[in-house]
Structure formats: structure tokens, C-alpha cells
Design a protein around this motif. Structure first.
Motif, PDB file in Angstrom:
ATOM      1  N   LEU A 286      -3.991  -9.621   8.523  1.00 27.33           N
ATOM      2  CA  LEU A 286      -3.497  -9.059   7.266  1.00 27.33           C
ATOM      3  C   LEU A 286      -4.401  -9.356   6.072  1.00 27.33           C
ATOM      4  O   LEU A 286      -4.027  -9.081   4.949  1.00 27.33           O
ATOM      5  CB  LEU A 286      -2.085  -9.599   6.972  1.00 27.33           C
ATOM      6  N   ASP A 287      -5.554  -9.931   6.318  1.00 28.74           N
ATOM      7  CA  ASP A 287      -6.444 -10.293   5.212  1.00 28.74           C
ATOM      8  C   ASP A 287      -7.842  -9.756   5.503  1.00 28.74           C
ATOM      9  O   ASP A 287      -8.762 -10.520   5.837  1.00 28.74           O
ATOM     10  CB  ASP A 287      -6.468 -11.811   5.054  1.00 28.74           C
TER      11      ASP A 287
ATOM     12  N   SER B 227      -1.080  -6.262  11.467  1.00 32.37           N
ATOM     13  CA  SER B 227      -1.324  -5.135  10.574  1.00 32.37           C
ATOM     14  C   SER B 227      -0.521  -3.899  10.962  1.00 32.37           C
ATOM     15  O   SER B 227      -0.335  -2.990  10.141  1.00 32.37           O
ATOM     16  CB  SER B 227      -2.820  -4.797  10.547  1.00 32.37           C
TER      17      SER B 227
ATOM     18  N   ALA C  63       3.331  -2.986   9.157  1.00 28.84           N
ATOM     19  CA  ALA C  63       3.398  -2.765   7.707  1.00 28.84           C
ATOM     20  C   ALA C  63       4.762  -2.238   7.265  1.00 28.84           C
ATOM     21  O   ALA C  63       5.289  -2.650   6.223  1.00 28.84           O
ATOM     22  CB  ALA C  63       2.294  -1.804   7.269  1.00 28.84           C
TER      23      ALA C  63
ATOM     24  N   LEU D 202      -1.795  -6.905  -0.636  1.00 29.98           N
ATOM     25  CA  LEU D 202      -1.609  -7.365   0.734  1.00 29.98           C
ATOM     26  C   LEU D 202      -0.359  -8.234   0.859  1.00 29.98           C
ATOM     27  O   LEU D 202      -0.073  -9.054  -0.020  1.00 29.98           O
ATOM     28  CB  LEU D 202      -2.828  -8.166   1.195  1.00 29.98           C
TER      29      LEU D 202
END
Length: 299
Positions: A52-53, A84, A87, A175
């Protein structure tokens, strides 16, 4: 893997690395510990890549980590999951927390924080004039002290806001933050116990708060000892002497098992022999609270 009666097993564990580089020794210890725990309870063991980064991710690292796990015999019971791809679940949880008042939009940046780094609640009751919404924070001013009994570390109590005040669950760059994503994804996978390194134990009170505010049942917890060098310094993924890359796999696995209090007998020299011994002899009572230096004695 299913229970004899065809029902899903009661225990579901996981290992969730971030794809910021090759699998390092501390992560190997966490992976082995979570795998042995799941197998000892005849449960399922899952792997989730916490991607996620994007600014911190290393291309190809996720695939390399999965390959390294497999090389050590650590194969999950389901296809590898990627954070990811959740979401929609993250956004739904975020909106639920905003709608309930458990979270709020914040217009502060890091430079607006006081010197102690603890957020003072500037935007709890609305954005100050001239401030635009940029992140979402979880309210902690109305939270209680969270206590839980860790399978290795024992009872642990702390206030969710002690370390930094109201904590961020949606970053200023858009994010989803770790403290929200990990709760949502563990709940979606029906994880019954989170097994990870003790360096993350102070995140648990914040995650317990998120579980409760979302109306979700929290898992049990098991925090494994932090691994250090002989001088007491926590091993880093940047260390050139990391056993995962510096030693044959059987030696690296022996060191990981040593850190968990389960070093195989001297005659177990092969990787599969060591793992089979650990599977047959696993007992959480043998796991030290730590920190643990594993390089004190020669192999």
C-alpha cells in the motif's frame, strides 16, 4: 487445508511482509513462527503482501519474498493476497468511521505538530479557517486503555493515543494507512491470531480501537521476540551479514528457530529435517519474550 468434518479450521494465521526489499532475517523469524503456530493448531497459514506504499516498494520484491518463503518450505494454503486489491474494503471502512464520528478530516501537516510529535487535536471539532482537508485521523480522546493478553509477551495495556495522539488512517497523499488497512484485511481473511514481531506490539492498542469502532471482533495476538546482534542492536534488513543472504538456507533456518527457542538437535543438518523437527516439537512455552541475540554461539 480443512478440518476432518469438512468445516474450515478454527485457526487462521498469516504472514504479511511489505515489498520494500528482500526478505530479511527478522521477517524470516516472523514467517517461521507464524507458520509453526498455524501448523501446530492444524490451521491455515496465509501470506499477504502489504503493498500500500508505492513510493517505498521495490520492483520485484514481492515475487522475490514469496520465492524465498517457498525455498524455506513456507508455502501458504491459499494464493498470495495483495493488500492493494482491497481498496474498496478500505474505503468502505474509512467512510464508516467518518460517518460514525470515530474519525475526522484533518488539515494539519507534519510541520504543524508540536516538538513532541503528539497531535494536539487541532481539527477534532472541524477544520480551522484556511485549512483544507488532507488526511483522516482516528479519534483517541474518547478512547479507553486497551489491554490484551499476548501468547508470548503476556498482558499488555496502553492507550491508543499515547504515542502520537489521534492517529492517521488516511494519509495526506491519499494512501490508506497501515493501522486501518491491516485491521480491515485481517478481518476480511478471518484471521484468528496475528503472529508478528514484538516491535509492532505498541501498534496493537490502536488496531484494537479500530476493530471496536468498526464493530469487528479482534483476533488473538502473539508477538515474537525482537532479534538483535550480539551488541543488542536490532538486526536491520540493510545488514550485510543478514543470515538470509549471508548463509546457506539450512543455517539461516536454524538461526531463526534458535530465535524462537526451537533450535533443532545438532544432527538435523538439512532444511527439511530441521523444519520437520520444529513441526513435531513446537511449543509456544519455549518462545522467549526477547530480545534475542542469535549469533552468540557458533552454529
Amino acid at each position: 487445508m480443512t478440518a476432518p468434518d469438512g468445516a474450515p479450521p478454527a485457526y487462521i494465521g498469516r504472514f504479511a511482509p511489505s515489498p520494500t526489499g528482500a526478505l530479511h532475517f527478522g521477517s524470516l523469524v516472523a514467517a517461521v513462527g507464524s507458520y509453526l503456530r498455524a501448523r501446530s493448531l492444524r490451521g491455515r497459514w496465509l501470506v499477504r503482501i502489504e503493498d500500500l506504499d508505492p513510493p517505498r516498494e521495490v520492483p520485484g520484491a514481492a515475487e522475490e519474498q514469496v520465492e524465498t518463503l517457498a525455498a524455506f518450505g513456507l508455502v501458504p494454503d491459499a494464493p498470495v493476497a495483495y493488500q492493494s486489491r482491497s481498496a474498496a474494503l478500505h474505503q468502505k471502512a474509512l467512510q464508516q468511521l467518518l460517518d460514525s464520528g470515530a474519525a475526522y478530516w484533518c488539515g494539519c501537516s507534519r510541520r504543524d505538530l508540536p516538538d513532541d510529535g503528539i497531535y494536539p487535536g487541532t481539527c477534532r471539532h472541524g477544520l480551522p479557517p484556511g485549512r483544507e482537508p488532507r488526511s483522516v485521523r482516528m479519534r483517541t480522546d474518547n478512547a479507553e486503555i486497551e489491554c490484551f493478553v499476548d501468547a508470548v509477551q503476556g498482558e499488555y495495556c496502553d492507550h491508543p493515543g499515547r504515542m502520537g495522539g489521534d492517529f492517521i488512517i488516511l494519509r495526506g497523499d491519499g494512501l490508506i494507512a497501515y493501522q486501518l488497512a491491516v485491521v480491515v484485511d485481517d478481518a476480511a481473511s478471518a484471521i484468528t491470531e496475528v503472529v508478528r514481531g514484538a516491535d509492532l506490539i505498541d501498534s496493537t492498542p490502536r488496531q484494537l480501537l479500530v476493530y471496536r469502532r468498526l464493530g469487528l471482533k479482534p483476533p488473538d495476538w502473539m508477538h515474537l521476540p525482537i532479534v538483535t546482534d550480539d551488541n543488542g542492536r536490532k538486526l536491520s534488513k540493510s545488514d550485510d551479514d543478514d543470515p538470509v543472504i549471508a548463509r546457506p538456507r539450512a543455517e539461516a533456518l536454524r538461526l531463526a528457530l534458535r530465535a524462537l527457542g526451537h533450535e533443532p538437535p545438532a544432527g538435523a543438518r538439512w532444511l527439511d529435517t530441521q523444519m520437520n523437527w520444529a513441526l513435531a516439537n513446537f511449543d509456544i512455552a519455549r518462545i522467549p519474550r526477547g530480545p534475542v541475540a542469535v549469533g552468540v554461539h557458533p552454529l
